[in-house]
Design an enzyme around this catalytic site. Structure first.
Site: not given
Length: 474
Positions: A107, A318, A67-68, A163
């Site tokens: 995201c 992502d 994530d990121d 998400h």
């Protein structure tokens, strides 16, 4: 950096072609046992070459998403200070992609593109950049990688960050995953599990699950248990979506910092989870290295289960990196369609069919993996929901050439399209720009004035795709 050296198989499995025929097309389910994939001798990576003629059973699929995480945040991608031995080992055992991209720059749109194999702009929920409330989500009627694989006999699970919409209308268990354990929203505090609105956000299925330990530890345990489980002879799909290294900048053991963020959330600070006054390069390094250790733990559980040889493992991020990410030499970061916002680390390993120690410079993006995994599993997409991703199965298994094609991105205020080594980009300045990524990966030498015909051609291609997408609201 080479131009496309391989040929993408874009065959659609439609009409009368069934799962058995699709499986035969990629060499699954053959009577002869698969040959063990031999890794090349130790040393530098070699250019990708398909190991043709091997056969295997329908593979398990483990898709791991950071994530990121920025493109150069792994030591195997050039980070000078972050050490990621487990992901580096995964790359040595498989194929490392240098020109891999996320489906969008934030995201939830990327998750829509991966879950559906289509541009985020095909669906109303994909227009949110990212989803922040209960008004939109991934419609349960829309086919997903999970629902299509489930229909063809796979067990399916999603562990970690979803998400793609909130309860009561949206959930992984409404979109094809048999099991869900994780969080619905875009961020959560790692110990308390409080989300952006102050809500508790850890669920098993559609019910709250109380566990106040560090979140990465919890989902690592769950994933390790899942890959080791007996699934009754079924192949399985596990989407393992870590929140690491997304803010807040809380590493395992940072209980005092956690308590302060919780205090601010409960006091009504709507920006507390953004942690704009916290974090550091050192803390970010700690979080990425913890992600690497956690993935190593899951991979060791897979090894112990005896299933590693017949399991496709894909690792990606992502979107591009954020505040403390090491993105050099790329320009831009998360939320931008410059390379730093969408170019991501991407590795695939399948010991039964792919040799290790290889590198590929073929441009790929998130929806391609949806199409690829469906084909490798012998499953066809839904004919009413054509994929925007293209299958890499022919390239990976048969050494077919990749036909030159367009990779398309759209976010509010920005547009981008890549064809071969050329990239068309319009940022928030509103100025059309043209870059040749083969010699200018940092996107600093604008060729728009000297290549006006090429610029016009790529702009027209972008506008052609955009015309078929939903408009942004407002």
């Amino acid at each position: 950096m080479s131009s496309y050296e391989s040929n993408l198989s874009r065959r659609a499995f439609g009409g009368a072609v069934g799962v058995t025929a699709a499986a035969a097309a990629v060499g699954l389910g053959g009577a002869a046992p698969a040959q063990a994939a031999e890794s090349p001798s130790a040393g530098a990576e070699r250019e990708f070459r398909a190991a043709r003629g091997r056969h295997s059973r329908r593979p398990n699929i483990l898709f791991i998403l950071g994530d990121d995480l920025g493109w150069a945040d792994l030591s195997s991608y050039g980070s000078p200070h972050i050490k990621t031995p487990n992901l580096d080992r995964l790359a040595k055992q498989g194929v490392r992609f240098t020109d891999a991209y996320s489906g969008s720059a934030t995201c939830s749109p990327t998750r829509f593109s991966l879950y559906t194999g289509r541009y985020p702009g095909r669906t109303k929920g994909g227009l949110a950049e990212p989803i922040a409330d209960k008004s939109v989500g991934l419609e349960p009627t829309h086919p997903t990688l999970a629902s299509l694989l489930k229909e063809s006999g796979y067990a399916t699970a999603l562990i970690g960050k979803w998400h793609a919409g909130y309860l009561p209308d949206y959930s992984p268990t409404k979109s094809g995953w048999d099991e869900f354990f994780g969080n619905f929203g875009g961020a959560l505090e790692y110990y308390s599990k409080l989300g952006l609105g102050g809500e508790y956000d850890l669920y098993e299925g559609d019910a709250e699950y109380k566990d106040l330990r560090y979140y990465t530890r919890i989902i690592t345990e769950r994933a390790s248990e899942y890959v080791a489980r007996d699934h009754g002879g079924k192949p399985w799909l596990l989407n393992l979506n870590f929140t690491t290294p997304h803010w807040p900048w809380i590493a395992d053991g940072d209980t005092e910092e956690s308590a302060e963020i919780v205090r601010r959330i409960k006091a009504g600070d709507g920006r507390a989870l953004w942690h704009s006054d916290g974090g550091s390069v050192a803390k970010y390094k700690e979080m990425v290295e913890d992600l690497d250790r956690s993935i190593g733990e899951v991979l060791r559980a897979l090894d112990r289960s005896g299933q590693a040889r017949d399991t496709i493992v894909v690792f990606s991020s992502d979107n591009g990196g954020e505040r403390f990410s090491y993105n050099w030499p790329l320009a831009g970061n998360k939320a931008s369609l410059q390379e730093g916002g969408i170019r991501v680390p991407n590795v695939v390993r399948w010991p039964a069919r792919l040799d290790g120690g290889q590198v590929s410079h073929v441009p790929v993006f998130s929806p391609d993996w949806t199409a690829t995994l469906l084909e490798l599993a012998g499953t066809r997409p839904h004919p009413a929901y054509p994929l925007d991703g293209a299958s890499l199965a022919g390239y990976l298994l048969r050494g077919e050439k990749v036909a030159e094609r367009n990779l398309f991105w759209r976010v509010r205020g920005e547009r981008a399209l890549r064809r071969g080594d050329w990239k068309y980009y319009r940022g928030k300045s509103g100025r059309d720009q043209l870059f040749n990524l083969a010699g200018d990966i940092r996107e600093q030498a604008d060729k728009a004035a000297v290549e006006p015909a090429r610029l016009a051609e790529l702009r027209a291609a972008w506008e052609g795709v955009n015309a078929g997408l939903l408009p942004y609201p407002g």
